[in-house]
Design a protein around this motif. Structure first.
Motif: not given
Length: 168
Positions: A103, A105, A108, A130, A134, A137-139, A142-143
């Protein structure tokens, strides 16, 4: 493989950040999100020993006595009135670490971690670990993009000296 990025990019990561990264590197074969789908508590458990050796207090369970509470507000007679939980905290280095899984990303959670660290008394550094994979996605990426934008903009000034993002 563990990837990491320290912010602001104009500063060198402090030694304590390197200690946190080393804990994840040591555990990488057991927590790699391309090979395993560990919940965050299991990922934290895999880095716990190294973090303890580095001087961190680490959450060990769900009972109140096993949680790490960092004060936010102080009330009557100086007693903590409001605290937030942290996965790990190094009091001397003023470094709080949050380990996230699915969770990070999607819900949030990394933003909640950032907000809470900004409110915590005695916190100068935040680390957020992170997953790199996931679902689709590549969290981590993204972060990183989000934090990079936050630092590139002059609209918000954070009360933290630095943020470490780790991708596992």
């Amino acid at each position: 493989m563990i990837d990491w990025q320290y912010f602001p990019k104009s500063d060198e990561a402090p030694e304590i950040a390197h200690s946190v990264v080393a804990a994840f590197v040591e555990a990488s074969g057991r927590i790699d999100s391309f090979a395993f789908e560990l919940p965050s508590n299991e990922a934290l458990a895999e880095v716990c020993g190294q973090l303890l050796e580095a001087g961190f207090e680490v959450e060990t369970g769900k009972k109140k006595s096993q949680k790490i509470l960092v004060p936010v507000l102080f009330g009557l007679n100086g007693r903590p009135e409001k605290s937030f939980e942290a996965d790990a905290y190094h009091r001397q280095e003023q470094f709080v670490l949050e380990v996230e899984a699915g969770r990070a990303v999607v819900n949030n959670q990394f933003l909640k971690d950032l907000f809470q660290a900004c409110m915590m008394h005695g916190v100068k550094y935040l680390g957020i670990a992170v997953r790199k994979k996931y679902r689709n996605s590549n969290d981590f990426e993204r972060v990183i993009r989000f934090i990079d934008t936050l630092y590139a903009s002059s609209r918000i000034r954070l009360p933290l000296q630095g943020i470490l993002i780790i991708g596992y």
